[in-house]
Scaffold this motif. Sequence first.
Motif, mmCIF file in Angstrom:
data_model
loop_
_atom_site.group_PDB
_atom_site.id
_atom_site.type_symbol
_atom_site.label_atom_id
_atom_site.label_comp_id
_atom_site.label_asym_id
_atom_site.label_seq_id
_atom_site.Cartn_x
_atom_site.Cartn_y
_atom_site.Cartn_z
ATOM 1 N N ALA A 10 14.725 122.564 54.291
ATOM 2 C CA ALA A 10 15.145 121.503 55.393
ATOM 3 C C ALA A 10 14.022 121.136 56.301
ATOM 4 O O ALA A 10 13.506 121.971 56.827
ATOM 5 C CB ALA A 10 16.286 121.782 56.045
ATOM 6 N N SER A 14 15.450 118.222 60.906
ATOM 7 C CA SER A 14 16.638 117.734 60.196
ATOM 8 C C SER A 14 17.863 117.598 61.068
ATOM 9 O O SER A 14 18.005 118.117 62.397
ATOM 10 C CB SER A 14 16.950 118.985 59.187
ATOM 11 O OG SER A 14 17.225 120.196 60.111
ATOM 12 N N PRO A 15 18.848 116.825 60.567
ATOM 13 C CA PRO A 15 20.069 116.441 61.401
ATOM 14 C C PRO A 15 20.724 117.737 62.052
ATOM 15 O O PRO A 15 21.152 117.784 63.047
ATOM 16 C CB PRO A 15 20.960 115.744 60.780
ATOM 17 C CG PRO A 15 20.262 115.160 59.659
ATOM 18 C CD PRO A 15 19.071 116.035 59.359
ATOM 19 N N SER A 16 20.726 118.604 61.102
ATOM 20 C CA SER A 16 21.539 119.809 61.537
ATOM 21 C C SER A 16 21.000 120.731 62.853
ATOM 22 O O SER A 16 21.614 121.041 63.685
ATOM 23 C CB SER A 16 21.576 120.888 60.416
ATOM 24 O OG SER A 16 20.509 121.349 60.017
ATOM 25 N N ALA A 19 21.336 118.580 65.900
ATOM 26 C CA ALA A 19 23.066 119.004 66.278
ATOM 27 C C ALA A 19 22.919 120.219 66.964
ATOM 28 O O ALA A 19 23.883 120.336 68.002
ATOM 29 C CB ALA A 19 23.916 118.902 64.866
ATOM 30 N N ALA A 20 22.349 121.242 66.517
ATOM 31 C CA ALA A 20 22.406 122.388 67.086
ATOM 32 C C ALA A 20 21.705 122.606 68.557
ATOM 33 O O ALA A 20 22.362 123.105 69.414
ATOM 34 C CB ALA A 20 21.779 123.720 66.227
#
Length: 263
Positions: A10, A14-16, A19-20
């Motif tokens: 990734a 990355s969006p994740s 978000a974290a």
Amino acid sequence: MAETTELAPAPVGSPSLHAAWRGLGQLAVAVIGMSGLRVDHPERRVLRTAVWACVVAAGFAAEQQFRAAAGSGAVRWAAVGYAVVIAVLYYGGLIAVLDTAVARRFTHAVGEARAVQRFDFVLGLLFLQQGLCQGLLMAAFPGQLPEVGVDGLWVVLGVVLAIVGFGTKLWATWLTGLNTYYCRDMFLGRADATDGFVVRGPYRWLRNPMYGVGNLHGYGVALCYRSVAGLVCVAVFQVLIYVFYLVREKPFIVRTYLGGTPA
């Protein structure tokens, strides 16, 4: 070229990952807000942070002095007096201001936005002072609980209670939002647009997790000090917050969120 089913790593952005980081940032904002500083508000943030930091530094320095002079009559009287003053200002102030004509008149006089900013600032300082006065009382009255056969047992029990208590209060605050933690709806006298009546998380099992289990961390700190006076102080403060709940908060919740019907 042969095909492969191996997944590419990734990307860093990355969006994740975003978000974290966003979730950690929100968690930090909630924890700091619970301690009395709302960094989610841009208005005079630097000034408010400086005042908050000065109070924290003064409290830490006083705790060191109280710990060094533990047992002194003057120190103990100072600690008790400080706790009494903060109890009167905090709990008496909540009852006198929230959901009353006092808040409405103040809001009308200075405007809603400015009134909310000032209220949040003062209430945040009282949140902070409430914790500091209890800590100073414990530092002034340490070692009152007897030693037990297992070394460090009081500390272990205290840490467990602190984790459970603070974790529950943080969980409840995360669900309801800092506006509810700061009694924004009660100050304005209406339901807040972003904070409704929550029945998720700890509220599924506990009617008021912030005031009940959420106060266990105070008892935990008192156990770490082995302070009977600290345990009594935490208990008195917990009784007083339930007085506020019965006198002011519960009637407001029933009228505003439950349509006049108790849950």
